[in-house]
Design a protein around this motif. Structure first.
Motif, PDB file in Angstrom:
ATOM      1  N   PRO A  92      20.807  10.335  34.478  1.00  0.00           N
ATOM      2  CA  PRO A  92      21.714   9.826  33.453  1.00  0.00           C
ATOM      3  C   PRO A  92      21.297   8.449  32.944  1.00  0.00           C
ATOM      4  O   PRO A  92      21.709   8.030  31.881  1.00  0.00           O
ATOM      5  N   SER A  93      20.447   7.773  33.708  1.00  0.00           N
ATOM      6  CA  SER A  93      20.050   6.432  33.313  1.00  0.00           C
ATOM      7  C   SER A  93      18.776   6.431  32.470  1.00  0.00           C
ATOM      8  O   SER A  93      18.748   5.870  31.380  1.00  0.00           O
ATOM      9  N   CYS A  94      17.719   7.087  32.985  1.00  0.00           N
ATOM     10  CA  CYS A  94      16.443   7.023  32.258  1.00  0.00           C
ATOM     11  C   CYS A  94      16.086   8.332  31.566  1.00  0.00           C
ATOM     12  O   CYS A  94      15.083   8.403  30.873  1.00  0.00           O
ATOM     13  N   ARG A  95      16.916   9.387  31.759  1.00  0.00           N
ATOM     14  CA  ARG A  95      16.758  10.670  31.063  1.00  0.00           C
ATOM     15  C   ARG A  95      15.523  11.457  31.495  1.00  0.00           C
ATOM     16  O   ARG A  95      15.190  12.461  30.898  1.00  0.00           O
ATOM     17  N   ARG A  96      14.808  10.975  32.501  1.00  0.00           N
ATOM     18  CA  ARG A  96      13.668  11.756  32.966  1.00  0.00           C
ATOM     19  C   ARG A  96      14.154  12.848  33.905  1.00  0.00           C
ATOM     20  O   ARG A  96      15.241  12.738  34.479  1.00  0.00           O
ATOM     21  N   SER A  97      13.348  13.889  34.081  1.00  0.00           N
ATOM     22  CA  SER A  97      13.836  15.029  34.842  1.00  0.00           C
ATOM     23  C   SER A  97      13.836  14.727  36.335  1.00  0.00           C
ATOM     24  O   SER A  97      12.926  14.077  36.858  1.00  0.00           O
ATOM     25  N   PRO A 106      13.704   9.125  41.182  1.00  0.00           N
ATOM     26  CA  PRO A 106      12.433   8.551  41.625  1.00  0.00           C
ATOM     27  C   PRO A 106      11.799   7.632  40.590  1.00  0.00           C
ATOM     28  O   PRO A 106      10.886   6.873  40.896  1.00  0.00           O
ATOM     29  N   HIS A 107      12.295   7.704  39.348  1.00  0.00           N
ATOM     30  CA  HIS A 107      11.690   6.899  38.278  1.00  0.00           C
ATOM     31  C   HIS A 107      12.375   5.548  38.118  1.00  0.00           C
ATOM     32  O   HIS A 107      11.728   4.548  37.852  1.00  0.00           O
ATOM     33  N   CYS A 108      13.708   5.511  38.257  1.00  0.00           N
ATOM     34  CA  CYS A 108      14.412   4.250  38.016  1.00  0.00           C
ATOM     35  C   CYS A 108      15.320   3.853  39.176  1.00  0.00           C
ATOM     36  O   CYS A 108      15.990   2.834  39.097  1.00  0.00           O
ATOM     37  N   GLN A 109      15.360   4.663  40.240  1.00  0.00           N
ATOM     38  CA  GLN A 109      16.116   4.356  41.461  1.00  0.00           C
ATOM     39  C   GLN A 109      17.630   4.335  41.276  1.00  0.00           C
ATOM     40  O   GLN A 109      18.350   3.793  42.107  1.00  0.00           O
ATOM     41  N   THR A 110      18.118   4.934  40.192  1.00  0.00           N
ATOM     42  CA  THR A 110      19.558   5.085  40.033  1.00  0.00           C
ATOM     43  C   THR A 110      20.062   6.084  41.070  1.00  0.00           C
ATOM     44  O   THR A 110      19.411   7.101  41.298  1.00  0.00           O
ATOM     45  N   GLN A 111      21.220   5.796  41.696  1.00  0.00           N
ATOM     46  CA  GLN A 111      21.760   6.767  42.651  1.00  0.00           C
ATOM     47  C   GLN A 111      22.331   7.951  41.887  1.00  0.00           C
ATOM     48  O   GLN A 111      23.158   7.797  40.999  1.00  0.00           O
ATOM     49  N   LEU A 112      21.846   9.142  42.212  1.00  0.00           N
ATOM     50  CA  LEU A 112      22.262  10.351  41.516  1.00  0.00           C
ATOM     51  C   LEU A 112      23.330  11.093  42.299  1.00  0.00           C
ATOM     52  O   LEU A 112      24.229  11.687  41.745  1.00  0.00           O
TER      53      LEU A 112
END
Ligand SMILES: [Zn+2]
Ligand SMILES: [Zn+2]
Length: 181
Positions: A92-97, A106-112
């Motif tokens: 939801p933060s960086c829109r990467r899969s 794994p791309h931006c370390q946002t807790q999913l």
């Protein structure tokens, strides 16, 4: 004999006119379902009025492919599909899969997701409890509170350390001062 011919002409003419009117009415109803644009509606009806069957053929070739109901249903379907794919496959933060069982992007370390406090299974933020072991979402929060209690219990010790370190420093100073004097 002539009167029969006249009658036949009238009946035939009436049938042709009724057929023409029905084509126009059908076209009007059809285009009303497909377009709200008044100009397109008028043009379509005029096409069939002016050229009858050939006009209808042209109309069938040129008319909008979908009725407005069909287009609306399709847009709803697409929206539902997007919503279904969206939260599971994109951060939801960086829109990467990301994958469904990732706890952090794994791309931006946002807790999913949050790990279950009991079995560690990844829990969606919308779930109230763990689907594997049934542990409620409240459980990890209750486990976190004693941890913060431990942290506050640690504080006097932590406070003790600098003060004792300060005393040691003072003692060291005191020890150093007399010789320097
Ligand atoms: Zn991300
Ligand atoms: Zn669990």
């Amino acid at each position: 004999m002539e009167s029969y011919v006249a009658l036949g002409a009238v009946v035939g003419g009436t049938a042709v006119v009724l057929f023409w009117v029905s084509l126009v009415v059908w076209t009007y109803r059809d285009i009303r379902d497909r377009s709200q644009d008044l100009a397109i509606q008028v043009l379509s009806v005029f096409l069939v009025m002016a050229f009858s069957l050939i006009g209808l053929l042209l109309y069938l070739i040129l008319r909008p492919r979908e009725t407005m109901d069909e287009a609306y249903a399709r847009s709803l379907e697409e929206e539902a599909l997007l919503r279904e794919i969206g939260p599971d496959s994109a951060c939801p933060s960086c829109r990467r899969s990301v994958e469904k069982d990732f706890l952090y992007c794994p791309h931006c370390q946002t807790q999913l997701r949050e790990a279950c406090g009991h079995c560690g299974r990844p829990l969606s933020f919308s779930w109230l409890g763990c689907p594997s072991c049934g542990t409620g979402r409240g459980a990890p929060a209750r486990a976190a509170q004693p941890a913060s209690g431990v942290a506050t219990a640690d504080i006097p010790v932590l406070e003790g350390l600098p003060s004792s370190a300060g005393k040691a420093a003072k003692a060291a100073k005191a020890a150093k001062v007399p010789p320097s004097l």
